[in-house]
Design a protein around this motif. Structure first.
Motif, PDB file in Angstrom:
ATOM      1  N   ILE A 137      50.505  38.008  30.253  1.00  0.00           N
ATOM      2  CA  ILE A 137      49.934  39.010  29.366  1.00  0.00           C
ATOM      3  C   ILE A 137      48.827  39.871  29.916  1.00  0.00           C
ATOM      4  N   SER A 138      47.917  39.349  30.711  1.00  0.00           N
ATOM      5  CA  SER A 138      46.801  39.954  31.252  1.00  0.00           C
ATOM      6  C   SER A 138      47.130  40.945  32.094  1.00  0.00           C
ATOM      7  N   THR A 139      46.318  42.046  32.165  1.00  0.00           N
ATOM      8  CA  THR A 139      46.369  43.352  33.192  1.00  0.00           C
ATOM      9  C   THR A 139      45.547  42.811  34.460  1.00  0.00           C
ATOM     10  N   ILE A 140      45.946  43.343  35.439  1.00  0.00           N
ATOM     11  CA  ILE A 140      45.142  43.480  36.712  1.00  0.00           C
ATOM     12  C   ILE A 140      43.824  44.071  36.439  1.00  0.00           C
ATOM     13  N   GLY A 141      43.897  44.970  35.820  1.00  0.00           N
ATOM     14  CA  GLY A 141      42.183  45.718  35.701  1.00  0.00           C
ATOM     15  C   GLY A 141      41.532  44.547  34.679  1.00  0.00           C
ATOM     16  N   GLY A 142      41.950  43.861  33.639  1.00  0.00           N
ATOM     17  CA  GLY A 142      41.326  42.984  33.104  1.00  0.00           C
ATOM     18  C   GLY A 142      40.893  41.521  33.954  1.00  0.00           C
ATOM     19  N   ASN A 143      41.960  41.164  34.878  1.00  0.00           N
ATOM     20  CA  ASN A 143      41.573  40.199  35.744  1.00  0.00           C
ATOM     21  C   ASN A 143      40.342  40.568  36.815  1.00  0.00           C
ATOM     22  N   VAL A 144      40.548  41.695  37.278  1.00  0.00           N
ATOM     23  CA  VAL A 144      39.429  42.289  38.234  1.00  0.00           C
ATOM     24  C   VAL A 144      38.001  42.164  37.404  1.00  0.00           C
ATOM     25  N   ALA A 145      37.927  42.757  36.274  1.00  0.00           N
ATOM     26  CA  ALA A 145      37.015  42.903  35.500  1.00  0.00           C
ATOM     27  C   ALA A 145      36.208  41.527  35.009  1.00  0.00           C
ATOM     28  N   GLU A 146      37.163  40.481  34.820  1.00  0.00           N
ATOM     29  CA  GLU A 146      36.631  39.248  34.623  1.00  0.00           C
ATOM     30  C   GLU A 146      36.580  38.313  35.729  1.00  0.00           C
ATOM     31  N   ASN A 147      37.136  38.803  36.706  1.00  0.00           N
ATOM     32  CA  ASN A 147      37.215  37.893  38.228  1.00  0.00           C
ATOM     33  C   ASN A 147      38.046  36.543  37.668  1.00  0.00           C
ATOM     34  N   ALA A 148      39.086  36.914  37.198  1.00  0.00           N
ATOM     35  CA  ALA A 148      40.005  35.619  36.784  1.00  0.00           C
ATOM     36  C   ALA A 148      40.206  34.767  37.500  1.00  0.00           C
ATOM     37  N   GLY A 149      40.502  33.544  37.150  1.00  0.00           N
ATOM     38  CA  GLY A 149      40.784  32.450  38.117  1.00  0.00           C
ATOM     39  C   GLY A 149      42.387  32.064  37.801  1.00  0.00           C
ATOM     40  N   GLY A 150      42.386  30.703  37.927  1.00  0.00           N
ATOM     41  CA  GLY A 150      43.908  30.454  37.664  1.00  0.00           C
ATOM     42  C   GLY A 150      44.364  29.007  38.163  1.00  0.00           C
ATOM     43  N   LEU A 151      45.480  28.901  37.945  1.00  0.00           N
ATOM     44  CA  LEU A 151      46.193  27.500  38.623  1.00  0.00           C
ATOM     45  C   LEU A 151      46.011  27.232  39.915  1.00  0.00           C
ATOM     46  N   ARG A 152      46.046  28.341  40.884  1.00  0.00           N
ATOM     47  CA  ARG A 152      45.948  27.997  42.315  1.00  0.00           C
ATOM     48  C   ARG A 152      44.664  28.409  42.627  1.00  0.00           C
ATOM     49  N   GLY A 153      43.586  28.275  41.864  1.00  0.00           N
ATOM     50  CA  GLY A 153      42.238  28.810  42.365  1.00  0.00           C
ATOM     51  C   GLY A 153      41.794  27.734  43.463  1.00  0.00           C
ATOM     52  N   LEU A 154      42.182  26.508  43.077  1.00  0.00           N
ATOM     53  CA  LEU A 154      41.415  25.634  44.209  1.00  0.00           C
ATOM     54  C   LEU A 154      41.803  25.797  45.624  1.00  0.00           C
ATOM     55  N   LYS A 155      43.134  26.268  46.057  1.00  0.00           N
ATOM     56  CA  LYS A 155      43.263  26.413  47.357  1.00  0.00           C
ATOM     57  C   LYS A 155      43.218  27.933  47.749  1.00  0.00           C
ATOM     58  N   TYR A 156      43.592  28.873  46.865  1.00  0.00           N
ATOM     59  CA  TYR A 156      43.763  30.267  47.054  1.00  0.00           C
ATOM     60  C   TYR A 156      42.543  31.096  46.509  1.00  0.00           C
ATOM     61  N   GLY A 157      41.430  30.433  45.769  1.00  0.00           N
ATOM     62  CA  GLY A 157      40.594  31.418  45.354  1.00  0.00           C
ATOM     63  C   GLY A 157      40.809  32.041  44.077  1.00  0.00           C
ATOM     64  N   VAL A 158      40.027  32.703  43.518  1.00  0.00           N
ATOM     65  CA  VAL A 158      40.134  33.696  42.428  1.00  0.00           C
ATOM     66  C   VAL A 158      40.244  35.016  42.916  1.00  0.00           C
ATOM     67  N   THR A 159      40.476  35.815  41.762  1.00  0.00           N
ATOM     68  CA  THR A 159      40.731  37.372  41.755  1.00  0.00           C
ATOM     69  C   THR A 159      39.962  38.015  42.881  1.00  0.00           C
ATOM     70  N   ALA A 160      38.434  37.792  42.992  1.00  0.00           N
ATOM     71  CA  ALA A 160      37.681  38.428  43.910  1.00  0.00           C
ATOM     72  C   ALA A 160      38.044  38.282  45.298  1.00  0.00           C
ATOM     73  N   ASP A 161      38.685  37.123  45.565  1.00  0.00           N
ATOM     74  CA  ASP A 161      39.274  37.032  47.015  1.00  0.00           C
ATOM     75  C   ASP A 161      40.058  37.648  47.412  1.00  0.00           C
ATOM     76  N   TYR A 162      40.840  38.366  46.462  1.00  0.00           N
ATOM     77  CA  TYR A 162      41.982  39.527  46.796  1.00  0.00           C
ATOM     78  C   TYR A 162      41.781  40.880  46.551  1.00  0.00           C
ATOM     79  N   VAL A 163      40.631  41.375  45.859  1.00  0.00           N
ATOM     80  CA  VAL A 163      40.523  42.518  45.703  1.00  0.00           C
ATOM     81  C   VAL A 163      39.983  43.220  46.993  1.00  0.00           C
ATOM     82  N   MET A 164      40.602  44.341  47.458  1.00  0.00           N
ATOM     83  CA  MET A 164      40.269  45.035  48.814  1.00  0.00           C
ATOM     84  C   MET A 164      40.011  46.291  48.414  1.00  0.00           C
ATOM     85  N   GLY A 165      40.437  47.075  47.540  1.00  0.00           N
ATOM     86  CA  GLY A 165      39.847  48.408  47.070  1.00  0.00           C
ATOM     87  C   GLY A 165      40.142  48.795  45.628  1.00  0.00           C
ATOM     88  N   LEU A 166      39.147  49.584  45.158  1.00  0.00           N
ATOM     89  CA  LEU A 166      38.977  50.038  43.876  1.00  0.00           C
ATOM     90  C   LEU A 166      38.986  51.588  43.725  1.00  0.00           C
TER      91      LEU A 166
END
Ligand SMILES: Cc1cc2nc3c(=O)[nH]c(=O)nc-3n(C[C@H](O)[C@H](O)[C@H](O)COP(=O)(O)OP(=O)(O)OC[C@H]3O[C@@H](n4cnc5c(N)ncnc54)[C@H](O)[C@@H]3O)c2cc1C
Ligand code: SF4
Ligand code: SF4
Lengths: 457, 416
Positions: A137-166
């Motif tokens: 449901i959630s959007t990428i914009g919303g994910n970036v704005a909240e720095n959303a995490g998730g079920l794979r956060g432990l090994k792969y990190g959160v949204t912030a670790d993947y945002v390269m440009g805005l």
């Protein structure tokens, strides 16, 4: 809201994409946060970056507040607008602009739904790890704005670790470009990272470029049952301490498991105190080795049963079951007050125990689940909003839970953001100087304070 | 409306990506979460019932995809339908509704007589002339849409031609009561004939009580609860006279409604028994999939399957039809993207809300085309009507069949 201002909005985004009737506005008076409501003055659904910039400029000139909104799934009241303001919903900006297989990046519009990005990149053998429970449901914009995490956060990190440009539309209607496809970039302040988790208070993202990685070759999904809750929590700490980093390490207590099973009927056990959902992925040999280690540690902590998903279908079923944890809990009682307390991983066991004791002390039902591998727990209080006394007790219980999390060196939110609901706790965490610096930054981006006012502080 | 059902929605949004009208508009008012919020606001006195509000609610297709998606057990679609009913209570049915719901539907012979002119109209070639000249353009658009949906009608409705008892082929394994359903019998009599033959070929004696009435779902949709209860009482009575193992229907809509009789007629224990016996045809056939498989001839077709809302969402049947298609030798089964999304038919929705219906249908057609299938299979008359019309217009046209028609065509010796 003033009729002439509404017709100006219509002239920018079109009649059909401007909502100002009271019925529509009532439907934008909420997001997924319980207990918060605020009906905006108007809602617009722009079609592109240019329309967004024009809306911003117009609102800036007129001193009208603007609140960005993706799908309204946030859990901190962040996407609620003001009666005198405009909500900008980004759902129509939903195209994937580019998947760059040479640079391993994807560039998308802000309204792209998270799981749609997953599907698109996985079709090319690539991987975008952040996967919040709301990813369908959630959007990428919303994910970036909240720095959303998730079920794979432990090994792969959160949204912030993947945002390269805005691309970010600033309140005056100008466009700010930060970061890009270059992997290394140390020019000036790191505005790119600053904008991640800004909760729609510094600018409105109009385009997001994210980093992709190769899709892991293999994975194994395991479900482990524990008759004693603290043993499950200890197993989490010990898996990490043993330097095994699963992609997923999720915790669910008995209350949660029962509710999920009621809805999803995937065969979860009903007679245990806690369940861990563990997924290891990577090179096949490594996956085997990790799975063996995980199994050994769980056995050392007296798990009663250890189940490995037979195939991809079964693995997906288990992960899906975990994703509906929060909503399933609402089957018991209508109002689920979910929290987002996060502690250092070594403190998970005492934290889980403290939550249980607190629930007992205030005579409440609290189901706890969460991204335990990250130390990120979601104690969820099952209440009925019509019972004012119960609600009051729930808030008292959460005060204590947060104070304890802070005392353990944790934080008040691991992924849902401050928004409206955590405002009062923020000063306790960052102190006076923290608030002062943050307010200075806000001032620099948004001198007239029209962007999502009232959120964060 | 029970208030607690409304506040049970915790607004998580899990239903949004499943709702066909939300997927088309991205509007919260056209989403399950929004619809529940609107009803809640009315209950709380925060909004009053206005034309606009009813218009928003009426855009719901009642497909119940939201219910399948909702982890909290909220069924927004059913609540909206119930809400529309509640608002009607006490209000007289209009003359037209009275004619259709009370005087036509409960009397299959009258219904069949009323549609006879249509059969004549089609067979004399008048339909072709009318369509070509565009005479219908002179009438209100609704009429034109209804005309356009009409497929070739069979010569006679199945109710008139089928025997009251069809004996089992070979040793008898049990008795099945067959519930015909109005549209299946009137329009898709060949598919229903196949249903009966398939059951008998598997060793079932099939009883088709000819006096049976419409299941009552159209009454429910129009808020005519009395009409629904009358139909339910009558049908329960009628079938109770036979000793049956199952009551089978090949109409998803009827199946969903028949399974609710027990709930509608709480004081009649026979109604609960009746509902417990009801099966969709695919459920019974799938029970005997292995046996059936041995009897099937190869069919080299590229096939995809559309899940009717009344089968997938209302009855939770998803695997059985797929199992049945997969056992046909040489049949190339391709999964349809968004297979369980509504096709936009929704009872009379496609006539009442043509614009949204067309948008939802367009998406379905695009998905079907993307599979490269040359046959679309489904299992409900509303979907058959809607998709037959739409897919006939594709180049090359894509055929639309009921599951039982595919199986009947592959059965040895061929049934049809
Ligand atoms: C069932 C459920 C499970 C969840 N699981 C998780 C989880 O596992 N991990 C997690 O981190 N979160 C989770 N969440 C919380 C929520 O889904 C996330 O916060 C998500 O990132 C919000 O996305 P959205 O598109 O719905 O944004 P919204 O809720 O619409 O907005 C969130 C915030 O972002 C701002 N915003 C939105 N779009 C833009 C934009 N384009 N530019 C600038 N600001 C913008 C808004 O103003 C608001 O402050 C869950 C929520 C639910 C209901
Ligand atoms: S209807 Fe169900 S799925 Fe939809 S928002 Fe409400 S609780 Fe969530
Ligand atoms: S019944 Fe269908 S159209 Fe209506 S709210 Fe539910 S998903 Fe949407």
């Amino acid at each position: 809201m003033d009729v002439s201002f509404i017709s100006e909005l219509k002239s920018i985004v079109g009649e059909e994409h401007t909502l100002a009737d009271k019925e529509s506005l009532a439907c934008y008076g909420y997001d997924s946060t319980p207990e918060y409501e605020s009906r905006p003055g108007a809602v617009v659904l722009p079609a592109n970056e240019e329309e967004i910039c024009r809306i911003m400029a117009r609102c800036h000139a007129a001193g009208v507040p603007v609140t960005p909104r993706g799908s309204g799934t946030n859990l901190s009241g962040g996407s609620l607008g003001r009666p005198e303001g405009v909500v900008v919903q980004t759902s129509r900006l939903n195209s994937i602009v580019e998947i760059d297989e040479e640079n391993l990046t994807a560039t998308v519009q802000p309204g792209v739904v998270t799981s749609a990005l997953h599907r698109a990149v996985e079709a090319k053998g690539l991987f975008y790890p952040p996967d919040p429970g709301s990813m369908n449901i959630s959007t990428i914009g919303g994910n970036v704005a909240e720095n959303a995490g998730g079920l794979r956060g432990l090994k792969y990190g959160v949204t912030a670790d993947y945002v390269m440009g805005l691309h970010t539309a600033l309140p005056d209607g100008s466009l700010l470009r930060t970061g890009g496809k270059a992997v290394k970039d140390v020019a000036g302040y790191n505005l790119n990272q600053l904008l991640v988790s800004s909760e729609g208070t510094l600018g409105l993202f109009t385009e997001v470029t994210v980093k992709l990685i190769p899709k892991p070759q293999a994975k194994k999904t395991m479900l482990v049952h524990f008759p004693v809750l603290e043993n499950a929590a200890l197993a989490v700490s010990h898996i990490v301490a043993a330097r095994v980093i699963p992609a997923t390490l999720e915790f669910m207590d008995r209350v949660t498991v029962k509710c999920i099973e009621d809805y999803a009927k995937v065969g979860l056990p009903l007679d245990v105190e806690a369940v861990l959902l563990i997924e290891v992925d990577g090179h096949p040999a490594q996956v085997e080795e990790d799975a063996v280690a995980v199994r050994r540690i769980c056995a050392e902590h007296h798990c009663s049963s250890f189940q490995t998903a037979a195939d991809a279908d079964e693995a997906l079923k288990l992960a899906t079951a975990r994703r509906v944890a929060l909503s399933s809990l609402a089957r018991v009682k209508p109002t689920t007050i979910l929290e987002d307390a996060t502690v250092p991983r070594s403190c998970i066991a005492p934290m889980v125990k403290f939550i249980q004791d607190t629930a007992r002390k205030y005579n409440l039902t609290i189901g706890t689940f969460g991204h335990a591998g990250d130390g990120n727990l979601h104690p969820t209080c099952l209440t009925d909003e019509r019972d004012k006394d119960e609600i009051a007790r729930a808030h008292k219980a959460f005060e204590e839970i947060f104070d304890t999390a802070l005392a353990m060196g944790g934080t008040i939110t691991g992924e849902h953001g401050v928004g409206l609901s955590k405002k009062k706790y923020l000063p306790r965490l960052v102190g006076e100087s923290g608030i002062r610096v943050m307010q200075g930054i806000k001032q620099a981006f948004d001198p007239t304070g029209i962007l999502n006012p009232g959120k964060v502080f | 409306m029970e208030y607690v059902k409304l506040i049970n929605c915790m607004r998580c949004g899990m239903c949004l990506p499943q709702c066909p009208t939300y997927k088309e508009t991205f509007l919260e008012t056209a989403s399950p979460r929004g619809r529940v919020a609107l009803m809640r606001k009315i209950e709380e006195g925060d909004l009053e019932v206005s034309e606009r509000l009813l218009e928003y609610l009426s855009l719901c297709l009642d497909c119940q995809a939201c219910a399948s998606a909702c982890p909290c057990g909220v069924n927004a679609g059913e609540m909206v339908a119930g809400y529309r009913c509640e608002r009607r209570d006490g209000k007289e049915l209009s003359t037209m509704e009275n004619l259709i719901l009370r005087r036509l539907l409960p009397h299959p012979d009258r219904l069949e007589a009323a549609t006879a002119p249509m059969r004549l109209y089609q067979r004399t070639g008048l339909q072709k002339v009318v369509r070509k000249l565009g005479i219908l353009k002179m009438f209100p658009p609704t009429l034109e849409r209804m005309e356009g949906l009409l497929p070739e009608l069979p010569v006679k409705p199945l109710r008139q031609t089928i025997d009251e008892v069809t004996p089992a082929v070979g040793p008898e394994r049990g008795t099945i009561g067959f519930f015909l359903g109005c549209v299946m019998s009137l329009v898709f009599s060949e598919a229903s004939y196949a249903t009966v033959k398939l059951l008998s070929s598997l060793g079932y004696r099939v009883v088709t009580p000819k006096a049976q009435k419409c299941c009552g779902a159209p009454n429910m949709l129009s808020g005519d609860r009395e009409g629904l209860l009358d139909a339910a009482r009558f049908n329960v009575d009628l079938f109770a006279g036979h000793r049956l193992d199952f009551i089978v229907t090949d109409c998803g809509g009827c199946g969903a409604e028949l399974k609710k009789y027990g709930h509608h007629l709480e004081d009649d224990s026979r109604a609960a028994t009746f509902s417990a016996q009801v099966r969709d045809i695919t459920q019974v056939l799938a029970l005997h999939a292995d046996e059936l498989k041995a009897k099937l001839n190869p069919l080299s077709l590229k096939v995809t399957y559309h899940d009717p809302c009344h089968i997938a969402h209302c009855q939770g049947i998803r695997q059985e039809p797929r199992t049945l298609l997969r056992i046909v030798p040489e049949l190339d089964f391709r999964e349809l993207p968004e297979a369980d999304a509504c096709c936009g038919s929704g009872g009379t929705y496609n006539i009442e809300k043509p614009e949204m219906s067309d948008r939802v249908l367009r998406r379905k057609v695009e998905n079907i085309k993307a599979t490269g299938a040359d046959v679309l299979v489904t299992a409900n008359p509303g979907c058959l009507l809607q998709l037959r019309k739409a897919l006939a217009q594709e180049t090359p046209p894509i055929r639309v069949l009921h599951v039982t028609e595919v199986l009947a065509a592959s059965l040895l010796p061929p049934l049809l």
